[in-house]
Design a protein around this motif. Structure first.
Motif, short mmCIF file in Angstrom:
data_model
loop_
_atom_site.label_atom_id
_atom_site.label_comp_id
_atom_site.label_asym_id
_atom_site.label_seq_id
_atom_site.Cartn_x
_atom_site.Cartn_y
_atom_site.Cartn_z
N MET A 184 33.54 41.14 46.76
CA MET A 184 34.65 41.54 47.64
C MET A 184 35.43 42.67 46.96
O MET A 184 36.00 42.48 45.88
N PRO A 185 35.47 43.86 47.54
CA PRO A 185 36.14 44.97 46.85
C PRO A 185 37.65 44.78 46.79
O PRO A 185 38.26 44.25 47.70
N GLY A 186 38.24 45.21 45.68
CA GLY A 186 39.68 45.17 45.52
C GLY A 186 40.21 43.83 45.10
O GLY A 186 41.41 43.65 44.93
N ALA A 187 39.33 42.87 44.91
CA ALA A 187 39.78 41.51 44.61
C ALA A 187 39.82 41.24 43.12
O ALA A 187 39.82 40.10 42.70
N GLY A 188 39.87 42.27 42.31
CA GLY A 188 39.81 42.07 40.87
C GLY A 188 41.08 41.56 40.23
O GLY A 188 41.12 40.45 39.72
#
Lengths: 248, 248
Positions: free
Chosen positions: A8-12
């Motif tokens: 999931m992008p941006g979920a870091g």
DNA sequence: GCAAAAGTGTTCTCCTTACACCCATGT
DNA sequence: ACATGGGTGTAAGGAGAACACTTTTGC
């Protein structure tokens, strides 16, 4: 919609919201000075160090609401002014994990500050003489202090420390405490009156051993024009999830 | 360390970094005006709408670096000024998913803006007459514009639009373009010279059909004292992961 | 009446604004 | 020489600082 797979992008990074709170309280000499409430960290990392009130951002809560809620839950305070300060996201600011903190700053009235929760894990500190805090929180408070001091000179936020009616001497005392220098009463009066931000109520405050001063009130028809096109930040309009503040 | 289970606290919202870029370019009448480059969205949501350059925040990258990198990757520009603007996190700002965007704003020199990538998916727009953008990006640009205009009056950011040497007429043209009003050349000269921010190089710029103007340079020994105790934001010091900008 | 704070008046300085005027260059 | 922008001089107006002075209360 968006795929919810493991990449999931941006979920870091973890997203937190914290708030620097300021109130005026008398110091040991009886002069009004800036104080800030801090909370003791009760878990790792940085356990037992003093830190800004805050918490993780819930998925379904506005940023301002999260600031107002966590502030209320930990200190029991309800601020009269609340504004976004800055977002801190340096790689090394929290050990072990990437944390990005959206930091707000708040002003509370002196009366409100008196009846605030204090205890083993919540304590007030003189804003100019803090101990070593958790994470980069010393730097954050310093920046909030700087913003408060520069902003007092060109906006009307000083009013947020007072009740709805006040004397010009009280307003001047706020300015003097924030700016850490004394101001000429005569010139201060003219500056404030000509700014048009405040209106006389017609009442006076009796009981003092001297000439009774007039009471003033904000001219609420004038907005701060402070955040420009963003308009004033509103906590009330933001949705708050089930759990509300600690105080009824 | 921290448990990486499914209920990792703070891991809810997606974290993005975007940048509002400003440069001065001549409009159809030949007057310098503010322009901003936008990128076309090539996927849902809001596909085909124009939007701010940006991207998701990688776990191992500083916020400023992410702003500088995404800006460079999409537009090919290298900014001379880059500062955090505000963090937008309203619940409804992106359909389907909670997105919190840390937004920066950047200034680039006119020469740099000329040789910037333009194409099907990157285009310059007059900052005061934008089309309907994706998400809340119109509101963000309006706020950045307001910040630029208020800040030009009390700081030296106007210099970021120019090269290292410049004439006072050029500097005045920048101020006039940003503030959208004409300034008295005589008074502008005195104001700038007495500010001590600029020093004469001793050279003049010949080639004009009139009296050759003196060239000036920033006094780099004076810092902006702009972000207060935070000090100047540094892109160079921030670590950048493997993939670098599109330009060598 | 006296002390002390509230409130008014006056002056001085500095900064900004407006605008008249001289200077230096290419054509 | 002359047109044009570069650069200097100067006076008026306004905001802020400094401070003398008057007003109003409690004791």
């Amino acid at each position: 919609m968006v795929a919810t797979g493991e990449r999931m992008p941006g979920a870091g990074a973890a997203l937190a919201v914290s708030t620097v709170i300021f109130a005026l309280r008398p110091d040991e000499d009886g002069r009004a000075t800036l104080w800030t409430p801090l909370v003791r960290r009760i878990r790792e990392p940085q356990q037992d160090l003093w830190a800004l009130p805050g918490g993780w951002l819930p998925l379904d809560e506005e940023l301002v609401s999260a600031a107002a809620r966590t502030l209320g839950e930990t200190t029991g305070l309800a601020p009269t002014y609340l504004e976004q300060l800055y977002t801190f996201g340096e790689l090394g600011r929290s050990p072990g994990r990437r944390v990005v903190s959206v930091v707000y700053w708040a002003l509370v009235q002196s009366a409100e500050a008196e009846r605030a929760a204090v205890g083993e894990n919540v304590r007030w500190f003189a804003a100019d003489a803090l101990p070593a805090l958790a994470f980069d929180h010393n730097r954050i408070v310093d920046y909030a202090l700087w913003r408060l001091r520069t902003k007092v000179e060109y906006s009307r936020i000083a009013h947020a420390f007072l009740g709805d009616t006040f004397t010009l001497a009280e307003l001047r005392e706020v300015h003097e405490a924030v700016l850490q220098r004394s101001l000429d009463p005569a010139n201060f009066r003219r500056t404030i009156e000509s700014s048009g931000n405040v209106v006389a109520t017609g009442e006076v405050l009796s009981g003092s051993p001297h000439r009774p001063p007039r009471l003033y009130r904000y001219d609420s028809s004038i907005d701060l024009a402070d955040r420009g096109p963003l308009g004033p930040e509103s906590v009330a309009a933001a949705s708050v999830p089930t759990r509300t503040g600690a105080r009824p």
